[in-house]
Design an enzyme around this catalytic site. Structure first.
Site, PDB file in Angstrom:
ATOM      1  N   ASP A 145       0.813  -1.210   0.000  1.00 43.02           N
ATOM      2  CA  ASP A 145       0.000   0.000   0.000  1.00 43.02           C
ATOM      3  C   ASP A 145       0.843   1.254   0.000  1.00 43.02           C
ATOM      4  OD1 ASP A 145      -2.667  -0.784   2.323  1.00 43.02           O
ATOM      5  OD2 ASP A 145      -2.377  -1.254   0.214  1.00 43.02           O
ATOM      6  N   LYS A 177      -4.129   2.828  -2.750  1.00 41.87           N
ATOM      7  CA  LYS A 177      -5.255   3.661  -3.190  1.00 41.87           C
ATOM      8  C   LYS A 177      -4.951   5.107  -2.843  1.00 41.87           C
ATOM      9  CE  LYS A 177      -7.777  -0.138  -1.520  1.00 41.87           C
ATOM     10  NZ  LYS A 177      -8.199  -0.626  -0.249  1.00 41.87           N
ATOM     11  N   GLY A 201      -0.247  -1.076   5.981  1.00 42.63           N
ATOM     12  CA  GLY A 201       0.143  -0.131   7.026  1.00 42.63           C
ATOM     13  C   GLY A 201      -0.584  -0.450   8.323  1.00 42.63           C
ATOM     14  N   GLY A 202       0.059  -0.210   9.451  1.00 45.18           N
ATOM     15  CA  GLY A 202      -0.580  -0.397  10.754  1.00 45.18           C
ATOM     16  C   GLY A 202      -0.931  -1.840  11.012  1.00 45.18           C
ATOM     17  N   THR A 227      -0.994  -0.487  15.325  1.00 45.43           N
ATOM     18  CA  THR A 227      -1.903   0.379  14.590  1.00 45.43           C
ATOM     19  C   THR A 227      -1.528   1.854  14.798  1.00 45.43           C
ATOM     20  OG1 THR A 227      -4.230   0.812  14.151  1.00 45.43           O
ATOM     21  CG2 THR A 227      -3.616   0.513  16.462  1.00 45.43           C
ATOM     22  N   MET A 244      -8.233   8.685   9.210  1.00 47.64           N
ATOM     23  CA  MET A 244      -8.711   9.224   7.939  1.00 47.64           C
ATOM     24  C   MET A 244      -9.551  10.486   8.131  1.00 47.64           C
ATOM     25  SD  MET A 244      -9.639   5.586   6.136  1.00 47.64           S
ATOM     26  CE  MET A 244     -10.168   4.763   7.625  1.00 47.64           C
TER      27      MET A 244
HETATM   28  N1  SAH Z   1      -4.593  -0.300   9.127  1.00 45.05           N
HETATM   29  C1  SAH Z   1      -4.078   1.006   9.452  1.00 45.05           C
HETATM   30  C2  SAH Z   1      -5.088   2.096   9.155  1.00 45.05           C
HETATM   31  C3  SAH Z   1      -5.438   2.232   7.740  1.00 45.05           C
HETATM   32  S1  SAH Z   1      -6.548   3.534   7.449  1.00 45.05           S
HETATM   33  C4  SAH Z   1      -3.637   1.037  10.907  1.00 45.05           C
HETATM   34  O1  SAH Z   1      -3.909   0.113  11.663  1.00 45.05           O
HETATM   35  O2  SAH Z   1      -2.990   2.009  11.277  1.00 45.05           O
HETATM   36  C5  SAH Z   1      -5.432   4.830   7.024  1.00 45.05           C
HETATM   37  C6  SAH Z   1      -5.361   5.866   8.124  1.00 45.05           C
HETATM   38  O3  SAH Z   1      -4.493   5.431   9.155  1.00 45.05           O
HETATM   39  C7  SAH Z   1      -4.769   7.168   7.684  1.00 45.05           C
HETATM   40  O4  SAH Z   1      -5.715   7.961   7.022  1.00 45.05           O
HETATM   41  C8  SAH Z   1      -4.342   7.766   8.988  1.00 45.05           C
HETATM   42  O5  SAH Z   1      -5.445   8.299   9.658  1.00 45.05           O
HETATM   43  C9  SAH Z   1      -3.892   6.563   9.759  1.00 45.05           C
HETATM   44  N2  SAH Z   1      -2.441   6.395   9.702  1.00 45.05           N
HETATM   45  C10 SAH Z   1      -1.760   5.326   9.256  1.00 45.05           C
HETATM   46  N3  SAH Z   1      -0.432   5.494   9.390  1.00 45.05           N
HETATM   47  C11 SAH Z   1      -0.256   6.702   9.967  1.00 45.05           C
HETATM   48  C12 SAH Z   1       0.880   7.445  10.367  1.00 45.05           C
HETATM   49  N4  SAH Z   1       2.116   6.977  10.231  1.00 45.05           N
HETATM   50  N5  SAH Z   1       0.682   8.662  10.934  1.00 45.05           N
HETATM   51  C13 SAH Z   1      -0.550   9.143  11.100  1.00 45.05           C
HETATM   52  N6  SAH Z   1      -1.660   8.483  10.727  1.00 45.05           N
HETATM   53  C14 SAH Z   1      -1.523   7.267  10.179  1.00 45.05           C
END
Ligand code: SAH
Length: 468
Positions: A256, A278, A309-310, A339, A391
């Protein structure tokens, strides 16, 4: 400048001491440590000391070690494979060493590498796998630090993996006589599905898995697997050991926009890279197509890394991806990640709960749909809780307005964290009234996370990351 003594390079070996005569000279705690390590080696241990401290006495009785309650005699050296000069008296140890060397034995002198003809390394024990670390006596502390790092990196289940290989060794050798083929089999087995099951400690069906691996190998057919892995918020140090291991053994990676470059750099160099990220309002690759690609690649026999991510189960649509896999009978495993909420909170110095400020924490998405956000605003404005909004950058003005409308004070604390946990992290704190304007002025770029609640005020005291 001080001259550094030149050292010959020691010759590393693992000795089979079974039924060999080994002397430990000394009766105190030093000798105790030596004896502890020797138990299990199968050596004929001879403990020579006029008296033994109580714990060593108990140890030697428990393990049937011969104790000679007297001073060392020259005859003791006859046929001794190794000698440990391990009394609590340094001068005495040197004298013992000299006699031992004259008798032609290998001698280890406790804490004195220069007088020793063999050294005992620090050990990472995953028997039958042993990793030994030595600094050739130059710095035992450095050797111990390195040992601790390796120790943390090698799951204890490596031991099971080693035992499994041992158990099957002969059978596999007769089944696959060609050594080149056999080596390929072991490589595939240990780094593939069976190895992975073992490392996870899922040992129940291991024999069946072993049989099918063998069958697959001889049929030259392979089945793949999907690893759905959370890569954390950005700092590569926050990856889990399992995430890293799977990243290094995959054949193809689907990733991603949220996965940082620093993390992508840790994916196996030979893996094919497929970007399926996306953009907002611009769904580069539809979700259904990602789901289908994952299944198709695994069915080709590939080990497919789906890196997100996360955490994959936190606003990540990870559930949908594995639903398709489950429906199609493709093997998968899920690896949690840190996360954004917990990663950003920690790196911004904002505890999500706190005895004086918040007894609950909500995670919500602030994604705008047709210019509005569909959230239970009443629930979000309850007292003594923290609200984390994923988000939420585009919807920030609407969010702040709605929270005030539903009863939160205009000066309620709120923070926005951009590029959380990454080296360019930035944090803006303010109030529901002020933050949208502050964020406009700062020309902030995603990803960003919003934290609402009294806990934000703690950042003044607890910020640590950017201040470094
Ligand atoms: N699965 C991911 C979230 C995906 S939705 C998780 O668990 O973190 C994507 C949102 O995650 C972004 O719009 C933002 O709000 C947040 N996000 C992800 N990585 C971030 C980062 N390094 N710093 C700040 N916000 C983050």
């Amino acid at each position: 400048m001080n001259s550094v003594p030149t050292r010959n390079q020691n010759y590393p070996t693992f000795l089979d001491l079974n039924d060999r005569r080994v002397l430990v000279v000394g009766g105190g705690d030093v000798a105790n440590r030596k004896v502890e390590r020797l138990i299990g080696s199968g050596a004929q241990l001879h403990l020579i000391a006029p008296t033994l401290e109580p714990s060593l006495k108990a140890l030697s009785e428990e393990h049937g070690i011969s104790h000679h309650a007297r001073e060392l005699e020259d005859d003791d050296f006859n046929g001794a494979a190794l000698v440990f000069a391990a009394s609590n008296d340094a001068d005495l140890n040197l004298a013992i060493a000299e006699r031992g060397h004259q008798a032609g034995c290998f001698v280890n002198v406790a804490n004195t590498p220069t007088a020793s003809s063999f050294l005992v390394p620090s050990l990472i024990d995953r028997s039958p796998l042993l990793v030994a670390v030595s600094s050739t006596g130059a710095s035992p502390v450095l050797a111990r630090l390195l040992t601790a790092r390796i120790e943390a990196y090698l799951p204890h289940t490596y031991s099971e993996l080693g035992k499994l290989a041992d158990r099957y060794r002969d059978r596999i050798s007769s089944y696959i006589p060609d050594w080149r083929k056999r080596r390929r089999f072991w490589e595939k087995l240990l780094s593939g599905r069976v190895g992975e099951l073992m490392l996870q400690g899922r040992l129940k069906n291991i024999d069946a898995a072993m049989q099918s691996a063998l069958k697959e190998f001889t049929d030259e057919k392979t089945t793949g697997e999907v690893y759905l892995v959370g890569a954390g918020p950005g700092d590569p140090d926050l990856l889990s050991f399992r995430a890293l291991r799977l990243m290094q053994q995959c054949d193809v990676v689907l990733y991603d926009r949220l996965v940082s470059d620093a993390i992508m750099a840790l994916v196996s160099k030979s893996a094919e890279r497929v970007y399926v990220g996306k953009q907002r309002d611009n769904h580069a690759v539809p979700q259904e197509s990602i789901n289908a690609q994952l299944a198709a690649l695994a069915k080709q026999g590939k080990r497919v890394l789906r890196l997100k991510g996360g955490d994959p189960f936190m606003f990540g649509r990870g559930g949908e991806e594995i639903e398709t896999l489950a429906a199609e009978g493709v093997d998968f495993q899920v690896v949690p990640g840190i996360t954004a909420a917990t990663g950003c909170a920690s790196y911004a110095g904002i505890p999500l709960t706190h005895r004086d400020h918040a007894q609950a924490c909500l995670f919500v998405t602030g994604h705008l749909k047709d210019g509005t956000i569909d959230l239970d605003w009443h629930a979000l404005t309850r007292a003594n809780q923290t609200v984390v909004i994923y988000m939420g950058l585009v919807g920030l003005p609407v969010i702040c307005e709605k929270l005030i409308e539903n009863g939160l004070p205009q000066d309620h604390p709120i923070a926005l964290i951009a590029q959380g946990t990454r080296s360019d992290q930035s944090v803006i704190t303010g109030t529901l009234r002020s933050l949208p304007g502050q964020v406009d002025d700062a020309a902030i770029k995603p990803p960003t996370l919003i934290i609402v609640g009294d806990v934000v005020s703690l950042r003044d005291k607890l910020a640590w990351f950017e201040t470094r």
